[in-house]
Write an enzyme that holds these catalytic residues in place. Structure first.
Site, PDB file in Angstrom:
ATOM      1  N   ASP A  15       0.859  -1.182   0.000  1.00 56.58           N
ATOM      2  CA  ASP A  15       0.000   0.000   0.000  1.00 56.58           C
ATOM      3  C   ASP A  15       0.893   1.229   0.000  1.00 56.58           C
ATOM      4  OD1 ASP A  15      -1.996  -1.852   0.219  1.00 56.58           O
ATOM      5  OD2 ASP A  15      -2.816  -1.100   2.109  1.00 56.58           O
ATOM      6  N   ASP A 136     -15.447  -3.901  -2.430  1.00 54.63           N
ATOM      7  CA  ASP A 136     -15.200  -3.718  -1.002  1.00 54.63           C
ATOM      8  C   ASP A 136     -16.552  -3.626  -0.311  1.00 54.63           C
ATOM      9  OD1 ASP A 136     -12.629  -3.451  -1.961  1.00 54.63           O
ATOM     10  OD2 ASP A 136     -12.596  -1.271  -1.769  1.00 54.63           O
TER      11      ASP A 136
END
Length: 257
Positions: A15, A136
């Protein structure tokens, strides 16, 4: 539609925020841990350990739409070229974004909020590069815009909107970065009904979690980040578990291992 291996592949996660390797807790930008300042070196380490994929998320782009980390993504792709493939998401909101990432050496882009808002974008981007649709969800409802808003769309209804998706990346927001274990039941259902291969994201804390996921029929991949950075296991150990499950399954069926 291309289907990936019938056994899950490992996707170590990187990330990116401000060019550094970070992890957010449940997607909270105010709850960040920095794990490294050289993402390309981290990626190369994962690839050298045998990982076939590197999963990269541009958190800055996901939040603001500004692809400030794109040169870092290109550096990661260059660092692992010929060894591993790069899948990247975060702020992929247009066909032009997909094109730029493909030009940067990315093998598959992840489209999330933009795909949910306009499914035709996935079909158009799929002409250029393989597209993973990132779904998500929280309690089955798809969340968008950096997990800050519910979309009203249910996970079970979302798959049919994306016939050209190469894979689906399913993230259970409530588990992401919490090291509390993945949503095995929900992922098994997704793998059964999605129509394209499913990659699991969120909650992986132990090698037992990897093994449990590897036994879900049809699951194509396992994304793991925080557990790697916190030393709970390493890439080689995770790959060994996947190999063991694969070998055991082959011997169960009488197929050559």
């Amino acid at each position: 539609m291309s289907h990936t291996a019938s056994f899950p592949e490992l996707y170590p996660a990187i990330d990116l925020r401000g060019g550094q390797v970070v992890r957010l807790r449940q997607g909270d930008y105010a709850d960040e841990t920095v794990y490294g300042s050289d993402p390309a070196a981290v990626a190369r380490g994962f690839a050298d350990a045998g990982s076939p994929w590197i999963h990269v998320v541009d958190l800055d782009a996901a939040k603001s739409g500004d692809p400030v980390n794109r040169p870092v993504v290109a550096a990661i792709a260059a660092a692992v070229s010929g060894v591993a493939q790069v899948q990247t998401g975060g702020g992929v909101r247009s066909v032009d974004d997909a094109q730029q990432l493909a030009d940067a050496g990315v093998a598959r882009v992840v489209m999330g909020s933009a795909a949910v808002s306009d499914p035709s974008l996935v079909a158009a981007a799929s002409e250029i590069v393989r597209v993973a649709v990132g779904l998500d969800h929280k309690n089955g409802e798809i969340a968008v815009h950096g997990w800050t808003e519910g979309s009203g769309l249910q996970l079970d209804d979302a798959y049919a909107l994306f016939p050209t998706a190469d894979v689906f990346v399913i993230t259970d927001i409530g588990r992401d970065g919490m090291l509390e274990g993945p949503d095995v039941e929900g992922l098994a259902r997704s793998a059964e009904v999605a129509g394209s291969p499913v990659i699991a994201s969120g909650g992986v804390a132990t090698l037992d979690d990897i093994e449990t996921l590897a036994r879900i029929p049809g699951l194509a991949g396992v994304i793991t980040g925080k557990a790697l950075y916190e030393g709970r296991f390493d890439v080689a150990e995770a790959l060994a578990v996947l190999d063991r499950v694969r070998a055991g399954s082959n011997s169960d069926t009488g197929a050559p291992s």
